[in-house]
Every structure is written in C-alpha cells, then in structure tokens.
Design a protein around this motif. Structure first.
Motif, PDB file in Angstrom:
ATOM      1  N   TYR A   1       4.292   7.807  -9.818  1.00 25.99           N
ATOM      2  CA  TYR A   1       5.465   7.845 -10.617  1.00 25.99           C
ATOM      3  C   TYR A   1       6.205   6.608 -10.283  1.00 25.99           C
ATOM      4  N   PHE A   2       5.327   5.656  -9.298  1.00 25.20           N
ATOM      5  CA  PHE A   2       6.674   4.422  -9.031  1.00 25.20           C
ATOM      6  C   PHE A   2       6.167   3.412 -10.051  1.00 25.20           C
ATOM      7  N   SER A   3       4.880   3.602 -10.459  1.00 24.30           N
ATOM      8  CA  SER A   3       4.410   2.219 -10.962  1.00 24.30           C
ATOM      9  C   SER A   3       4.493   1.855 -12.015  1.00 24.30           C
ATOM     10  N   LYS A   4       4.476   0.257 -13.361  1.00 22.11           N
ATOM     11  CA  LYS A   4       4.752  -0.265 -14.400  1.00 22.11           C
ATOM     12  C   LYS A   4       3.963  -0.144 -15.220  1.00 22.11           C
ATOM     13  N   SER A   5       3.674   0.032 -16.324  1.00 18.23           N
ATOM     14  CA  SER A   5       2.884   0.070 -17.236  1.00 18.23           C
ATOM     15  C   SER A   5       3.042  -1.458 -17.988  1.00 18.23           C
ATOM     16  N   GLY A   6       3.581  -2.099 -18.096  1.00 17.04           N
ATOM     17  CA  GLY A   6       3.943  -2.551 -18.704  1.00 17.04           C
ATOM     18  C   GLY A   6       2.675  -4.187 -18.148  1.00 17.04           C
ATOM     19  N   PRO A   7       2.584  -4.768 -19.361  1.00 19.68           N
ATOM     20  CA  PRO A   7       1.772  -6.349 -19.088  1.00 19.68           C
ATOM     21  C   PRO A   7       2.371  -7.354 -17.534  1.00 19.68           C
ATOM     22  N   PRO A   8       1.812  -7.149 -17.281  1.00 16.83           N
ATOM     23  CA  PRO A   8       2.291  -7.494 -15.281  1.00 16.83           C
ATOM     24  C   PRO A   8       2.640  -9.169 -15.055  1.00 16.83           C
ATOM     25  N   THR A   9       3.277  -9.529 -14.536  1.00 14.73           N
ATOM     26  CA  THR A   9       4.138 -10.642 -14.790  1.00 14.73           C
ATOM     27  C   THR A   9       3.381 -11.633 -13.488  1.00 14.73           C
ATOM     28  N   ALA A  10       3.447 -12.879 -13.612  1.00 15.67           N
ATOM     29  CA  ALA A  10       3.214 -13.348 -12.727  1.00 15.67           C
ATOM     30  C   ALA A  10       3.497 -13.652 -11.576  1.00 15.67           C
ATOM     31  N   ARG A  11       4.440 -11.933 -10.946  1.00 16.03           N
ATOM     32  CA  ARG A  11       5.233 -12.203  -9.865  1.00 16.03           C
ATOM     33  C   ARG A  11       5.065 -11.120  -9.293  1.00 16.03           C
ATOM     34  N   GLN A  12       3.827 -10.418 -10.495  1.00 19.19           N
ATOM     35  CA  GLN A  12       3.823  -8.759 -10.069  1.00 19.19           C
ATOM     36  C   GLN A  12       1.793  -9.639  -9.736  1.00 19.19           C
ATOM     37  N   MET A  13       1.136 -10.419 -10.541  1.00 18.03           N
ATOM     38  CA  MET A  13       0.034 -10.805  -9.886  1.00 18.03           C
ATOM     39  C   MET A  13       0.113 -10.930  -8.649  1.00 18.03           C
ATOM     40  N   ARG A  14       0.776 -11.949  -8.015  1.00 17.91           N
ATOM     41  CA  ARG A  14       0.851 -12.831  -7.061  1.00 17.91           C
ATOM     42  C   ARG A  14       1.383 -10.961  -5.779  1.00 17.91           C
ATOM     43  N   ARG A  15       1.907 -10.292  -6.400  1.00 15.84           N
ATOM     44  CA  ARG A  15       2.442  -8.689  -4.984  1.00 15.84           C
ATOM     45  C   ARG A  15       0.620  -7.942  -4.873  1.00 15.84           C
ATOM     46  N   VAL A  16       0.112  -8.540  -6.404  1.00 16.64           N
ATOM     47  CA  VAL A  16      -1.161  -7.568  -6.153  1.00 16.64           C
ATOM     48  C   VAL A  16      -1.703  -8.340  -4.943  1.00 16.64           C
ATOM     49  N   ILE A  17      -1.905  -9.659  -4.337  1.00 19.32           N
ATOM     50  CA  ILE A  17      -2.898 -10.610  -3.336  1.00 19.32           C
ATOM     51  C   ILE A  17      -2.506 -10.144  -2.120  1.00 19.32           C
ATOM     52  N   THR A  18      -1.159 -10.289  -2.506  1.00 13.76           N
ATOM     53  CA  THR A  18      -0.378 -10.847  -0.617  1.00 13.76           C
ATOM     54  C   THR A  18       0.175  -8.905  -0.653  1.00 13.76           C
ATOM     55  N   ASP A  19       0.059  -8.181  -1.559  1.00 11.92           N
ATOM     56  CA  ASP A  19      -0.121  -6.492  -0.402  1.00 11.92           C
ATOM     57  C   ASP A  19      -0.844  -5.935  -0.580  1.00 11.92           C
ATOM     58  N   ILE A  20      -1.753  -6.021  -1.739  1.00 10.52           N
ATOM     59  CA  ILE A  20      -3.514  -5.823  -1.359  1.00 10.52           C
ATOM     60  C   ILE A  20      -4.247  -6.449  -0.882  1.00 10.52           C
ATOM     61  N   LEU A  21      -4.546  -7.306  -1.398  1.00  2.00           N
ATOM     62  CA  LEU A  21      -6.232  -8.040  -0.935  1.00  2.00           C
ATOM     63  C   LEU A  21      -5.923  -9.022   0.506  1.00  2.00           C
ATOM     64  N   VAL A  22      -5.239  -9.404   0.818  1.00  2.00           N
ATOM     65  CA  VAL A  22      -4.501 -10.346   1.362  1.00  2.00           C
ATOM     66  C   VAL A  22      -4.449  -8.714   3.477  1.00  2.00           C
ATOM     67  N   PRO A  23      -4.123  -8.081   2.331  1.00  2.00           N
ATOM     68  CA  PRO A  23      -3.701  -7.317   4.177  1.00  2.00           C
ATOM     69  C   PRO A  23      -5.308  -6.522   3.604  1.00  2.00           C
ATOM     70  N   TYR A  24      -5.597  -6.329   3.120  1.00  2.00           N
ATOM     71  CA  TYR A  24      -7.595  -5.956   3.095  1.00  2.00           C
ATOM     72  C   TYR A  24      -8.063  -6.042   3.312  1.00  2.00           C
ATOM     73  N   VAL A  25      -8.285  -7.514   3.446  1.00  2.00           N
ATOM     74  CA  VAL A  25      -9.203  -8.392   3.920  1.00  2.00           C
ATOM     75  C   VAL A  25      -8.529  -8.516   5.991  1.00  2.00           C
ATOM     76  N   ILE A  26      -7.577  -8.644   5.713  1.00  2.00           N
ATOM     77  CA  ILE A  26      -6.575  -8.364   7.880  1.00  2.00           C
ATOM     78  C   ILE A  26      -7.268  -7.437   8.331  1.00  2.00           C
ATOM     79  N   PHE A  27      -7.560  -6.161   7.502  1.00  2.00           N
ATOM     80  CA  PHE A  27      -7.627  -4.728   8.380  1.00  2.00           C
ATOM     81  C   PHE A  27      -9.265  -4.419   8.676  1.00  2.00           C
ATOM     82  N   GLU A  28      -9.779  -5.068   7.584  1.00  2.00           N
ATOM     83  CA  GLU A  28     -11.694  -4.872   7.324  1.00  2.00           C
ATOM     84  C   GLU A  28     -11.815  -5.922   8.343  1.00  2.00           C
ATOM     85  N   SER A  29     -10.993  -7.316   8.563  1.00  2.00           N
ATOM     86  CA  SER A  29     -11.305  -7.910   9.182  1.00  2.00           C
ATOM     87  C   SER A  29     -12.146  -7.308  11.319  1.00  2.00           C
ATOM     88  N   ILE A  30      -9.924  -6.878  11.177  1.00  4.96           N
ATOM     89  CA  ILE A  30      -9.892  -6.245  12.872  1.00  4.96           C
ATOM     90  C   ILE A  30     -10.847  -4.988  12.644  1.00  4.96           C
TER      91      ILE A  30
END
Length: 368
Positions: free
Chosen positions: A62-91
């Motif tokens: 419901y709170f997601s955007k469907s438009g083409p992602p901006t550079a800021r939004q793509m960075r958020r995929v890295i910082t909010d999803i990929l990096v936490p995933y690596v951190i918690f998977e390592s733990i």
C-alpha cells in the motif's frame, strides 16, 4: 505511514495495523513448537499463518511506489535491505556455529525470517515493471499459482516465497491506486455490523480449523501457508493443485480484510510502535531461538494454558523490541549507514544525496 505522510499527519490505523500484523508474526513463530502434539496449538498456528504475512505484504504494498526508481531509492535498497540482510545472515551463521557447531555459509538461502527482507527487495525491483502491464494483479496471481508447478524454483534468495506472496503486495499497491481509503473511508471506524461480520468470519475460520484438525494435520496444511515449496514438494502433484493455492490466496485476502476492519482507528498506547515493525521482525527470532532450541518447551508442555502463556510472552516480546531503547541499541544493525560503500553522486531530481537516517523502512513505513 506512507511516503507522503509526516509525523503530524499520520493516520493511526496504519501504524496500529502494522503493529498488529507484526505481533501476529511473533506469536506465530512463538507457538510453533506447540503444533506437533497439541491440536489447540495447531489450530492457533494455522489461524495466524493463513493471513499474517499476507496482511504484512498488503500493508507494505500500500505504501510502495511503482514509478521508475530514483538514484536515492536504489541506494535505499542497498542500505535498507541488502546490507541488513548481510549483517543478520552473518549473525545467524555465527550463532549456528557457536550453539550447534554447524558451519553453513550460504547467503543465498535466508535464515529463518530473513526471507521476507529479500522478498521486499524483489517486490521493489519488479513493481515498476508490473505497473507497465495491464491487469498487474492478475499477472501476479498467475505467477503465484504458476510457480508452484516448478520444482526448480526454490528458496534460493527467497524467490519461491516472494513470487508466492507477490499478489498480496500488488493488491496493497492497487488498493492505494484505486483510492480505496478516500472512496470508502476505510480509515474511519467501520459500522458495528461490519465489525460483527468480520468477527463472524474469523470465528467460522477457527471453527473449521478445529472441526477438521485431523485432516489439516494429515495433509500438512501449514506448509501450504509458507508459499515456499512446489506442489510436488507438498505432496500434491495433481494438475488442480494450483486451485488450492488460489483458494488460499482468496482466504488470506478475506481474513486480512477482517483483521483490518477490527484494528482500532484511534491513537492508542501502542500506535507509535507501529513505526518499528522492521526492528521487531529482524530481532524477534533471536529472542525466540533459545526458547525454541533449549528444550524449555518440551513434550510435556502441550496444553492450552502453556499455549496461552507463550502467546502472552510473544506479545511482550513484540512490545519490548519496538521500544525506543531497543531501537536505539539496534539501529546500527537494522539501519546501517555504510557511507564507505556508496559512491557520492548527484540525484538530478533532489540534488546532492546525503546518507542520513532513513525516514522510511523497507516496508515503506514513514518513521517518526
């Protein structure tokens, strides 16, 4: 809670719904041990699993955007999803080694609850493409049903589960696009008859589970609610197995709607905790892991009083992990800011990009 919300214009029902949804997640994981020998435990487990992750996915969509992602939004995929995933998977990898003496370094297979984090990343990546198609919700349903016929689509990078629950995420996005809240005034308190109808539906679902509990146990219904295995892996390789998933999709939407109808609309003491659902989601498994693996819940603890105790404990865990002091302590893990990792660039729409504290979590919730 949406991307356009502010701290002063938040609609309480969304924060309430998010906290209710994540609490169901914690309770479902907390009572899992009771499903083996307790009919009451299995009924409670199936009752929750029929809708808890679909509800969470609907709210996220419901709170997601469907438009083409901006550079800021793509960075958020890295910082909010990929990096936490690596951190918690390592733990988790380290924890398994220390506790079980098991060394299994395989970041392609998410540990326990981390699958949904990757699923959110997949949703973000494919939603702009789905939005270009006619009938995106229909295609999402077809994909969810169709993926069950392919045994080679498995839990690697959560792909099978992500595709399985994709319709709920797309449904949430479409509900906002259809302006459902504005048209039907969903954010306001529903009529008493509507609430009574929702309670009746939930009661009927509980009664069906209890009346046919031997059937559900024999058919391993709980595994169908994971949206993970292929139909062949679930022991149903018939051509009509997709109809079963379609029925479960419809059931999940109905039950999610009933739960949402019952969610309080006003500001309550737990409303602010709805902004911390990602903390609860990522951290609660570390609290439940020693309880589940230590043998505290043994074969002799199977009755409904113990089930009730564990339910209360799980609710308490949800409240505790959403508290401000836990969020402060765990912020480097849940909201890492790896400035060393990212190249500083200019976003042509917003100017220089600063990697400050994220105002939205991976589900799209606006943090206060």
């Amino acid at each position: 809670m949406g991307a356009s919300s502010t701290a002063t214009s938040r609609v309480p029902v969304w924060d309430n719904a998010r906290f209710v949804a994540i609490t169901f997640v914690v309770v479902g994981h907390g009572i899992q041990r009771f499903t083996y020998d307790s009919d009451a435990g299995l009924v409670a487990y199936l009752f929750i699993y029929a809708f808890h992750m679909p509800l969470f996915a609907i709210i996220s969509g419901y709170f997601s955007k469907s438009g083409p992602p901006t550079a800021r939004q793509m960075r958020r995929v890295i910082t909010d999803i990929l990096v936490p995933y690596v951190i918690f998977e390592s733990i988790w990898t380290l924890l398994h080694y220390v506790v079980e003496g098991r060394v299994s370094v395989n970041p392609t297979t998410p540990s326990w609850t981390l699958w949904f984090l990757l699923a959110l990343g997949i949703f973000r990546l494919i939603l702009p493409y789905l939005a270009l198609l006619r009938w995106p919700l229909l295609w999402a349903v077809i994909a969810s049903i169709g993926v069950g016929y392919f045994s080679n689509v498995d839990s690697t990078f959560s792909l099978s589960r992500a595709i399985g629950i994709l319709p709920f995420f797309v449904l949430g996005w479409k509900l906002r696009e259809w302006h459902l809240v504005e048209r039907w005034r969903v954010a306001e308190a529903p009529a008493v008859l509507v609430r009574m109808g929702a309670l009746a539906v939930l009661a009927i679902w509980a009664a069906v589970l209890w009346a046919f509990i031997d059937v559900w146990r024999a058919t391993d219904l709980r595994f169908w609610f994971f949206y993970d295995d292929s139909y062949d892996g679930l022991g149903e390789d018939q051509w009509w197995a997709g109809a079963v998933r379609l029925s479960l999709l419809a059931l999940a939407v109905l039950l999610s709607a009933c739960v949402f109808v019952l969610v309080p609309r006003r500001q309550l003491f737990f409303t602010p905790l709805g902004q911390a659902t990602m903390y609860v989601y990522l951290l609660h498994s570390f609290v439940l892991y020693p309880i589940r693996e230590s043998g505290i819940i043994g074969d002799e603890i199977t009755g409904w009083p113990w089930l009730l105790v564990m339910t209360v404990i799980s609710i308490g865990i949800s409240f505790a992990l959403a508290s401000p002091w836990v969020r402060w302590a765990a912020r480097p893990l849940v909201e890492p800011r790896p400035r060393w990792l990212l190249h500083r660039e200019i976003d042509t729409t917003t100017g220089p990009m600063r990697l400050g504290p994220s105002r939205t979590d991976p589900t799209g919730s606006r943090r206060g």
